[in-house]
Design an enzyme around this catalytic site. Structure first.
Site, short mmCIF file in Angstrom:
data_model
loop_
_atom_site.label_atom_id
_atom_site.label_comp_id
_atom_site.label_asym_id
_atom_site.label_seq_id
_atom_site.Cartn_x
_atom_site.Cartn_y
_atom_site.Cartn_z
N GLU A 44 1.77 -0.11 5.31
CA GLU A 44 0.97 -1.26 5.74
C GLU A 44 -0.37 -1.27 5.02
O GLU A 44 -0.95 -0.23 4.70
CB GLU A 44 0.75 -1.15 7.26
CG GLU A 44 -0.06 -2.29 7.86
CD GLU A 44 -0.37 -2.07 9.33
OE1 GLU A 44 -0.62 -3.08 10.02
OE2 GLU A 44 -0.38 -0.92 9.80
N LYS A 118 3.58 -9.29 11.16
CA LYS A 118 3.38 -8.32 12.22
C LYS A 118 3.28 -9.07 13.54
O LYS A 118 2.60 -10.10 13.64
CB LYS A 118 2.12 -7.51 11.96
CG LYS A 118 1.91 -6.32 12.88
CD LYS A 118 0.71 -5.50 12.43
CE LYS A 118 0.50 -4.26 13.27
NZ LYS A 118 -0.67 -3.46 12.80
N CYS A 152 3.98 -0.81 12.00
CA CYS A 152 3.04 0.06 12.71
C CYS A 152 3.05 -0.16 14.22
O CYS A 152 3.94 0.33 14.91
CB CYS A 152 1.63 -0.16 12.12
SG CYS A 152 0.48 1.21 12.44
#
Length: 295
Positions: A44, A118, A152
């Site tokens: 990321e 995300k 993440c």
């Protein structure tokens, strides 16, 4: 079906131009390609390295990253075509209708580019960078199987991985960026839990190094790993391979999808099959009934 995956522990350091970024990315891709890998995973926020470029004593901000989008696309697309690999190019911040999104990109060998914003945004991303969450989940179909990419913080939410598994994903790629051991271990432990709950592989990696002139990227704590369910055909600790923590390196491993299918059918535990969908949502049925829920 077997596939080979490589995960890059990407070293963040100050650079002077996009050409330096291009050279570093190319080095990692060509190194992984020498191992005949099928998928290359970058972490990321790798393009925050571009914010360290000194433009006449003015350092760039997160709002400047979208200006590099075309260069980013051209670089990763050309490398995917040249090496014949699927490259998950970490995340890059793009702008859409005046909003910033932290988006992971899958670059196919045939030139296609697939995107997954995300979905769960950390307080820092919201408060300091004004990042907007994505509003849909997709899986990526490849000649090597069906995969999903959850970035993440996303991996810390069991429901979204349940959805990915219900949509057919056998491998979850998790690019991450954490600045200390607390954040790193939150992501890492969550990856292990998701493999057990869903009987899937998780491939994860993070940034290492430091960007002294870029706020909120001054420290990085990362390690790549290929994580498996905890059952007889797999390593005892559920770790197929892992890198040396905080080192600049690449790890590579082979994934055997047939082993997943075996343990789902007759493993020591059959966690996916034994879900109590009479007590909580059956994501397979939700996906079938309401495909619009996944975007």
């Amino acid at each position: 079906m077997k596939l080979r995956v490589s995960a890059v522990q990407y070293h963040l350091h100050t650079i002077d131009s996009f050409k330096e970024f291009e050279a570093q990315v190319t080095h990692y891709v060509k190194t992984a390609a020498e191992f005949n890998t099928d998928f290359i995973l970058f972490p990321e926020f790798i393009t925050t390295q571009l914010m360290s470029i000194d433009n006449q004593n003015v350092f760039q901000t997160i709002q400047h990253l979208p200006q590099y989008t075309e260069l980013y696309y051209n670089l990763f697309s050309s490398l995917a075509r040249e090496t014949g690999t699927h490259i998950i190019g970490g995340t890059h911040v793009i702008e859409d209708n005046g909003r910033l999104y932290n988006v992971v990109h899958m670059f196919y060998p045939d030139g296609r580019i697939a995107k997954q914003p995300k979905l769960h945004i950390t307080p820092t991303e919201v408060d300091e960078w004004n990042i907007t969450p994505g509003d849909g989940l997709q899986v990526f179909h490849t000649i090597k199987g069906t995969v999903a990419v959850l970035t993440c913080y996303d991996i810390e939410f069991p429901e979204i991985v349940r959805m990915a598994r219900a949509m057919g994903a056998d491998v979850i790629f998790c690019p991450s960026c954490t600045d200390d051991s607390h954040g790193f271990n939150r992501v890492r432990y969550s990856c292990h839990a998701r493999t057990i709950e869903n009987q899937v592989y998780v491939v994860t990696t993070g940034t290492v190094g430091a960007l002294p002139t870029v706020d909120f990227m001054r420290a990085n704590y990362g390690q790549a790993a290929v994580i498996t369910p905890n059952d007889i055909p797999f390593p005892q600790r559920g770790i197929m391979i892992e890198g040396d923590i905080n080192n600049d390196m690449i790890v590579t491993a082979d994934l055997d999808l047939e082993l997943l299918y075996e343990v789902r059918e007759k493993g020591s535990v059959t966690t996916w099959r034994d879900r109590r969908v009479d007590l909580y949502p059956d994501f397979e049925q939700l996906v079938k009934a309401k495909p619009e829920m996944i975007g």
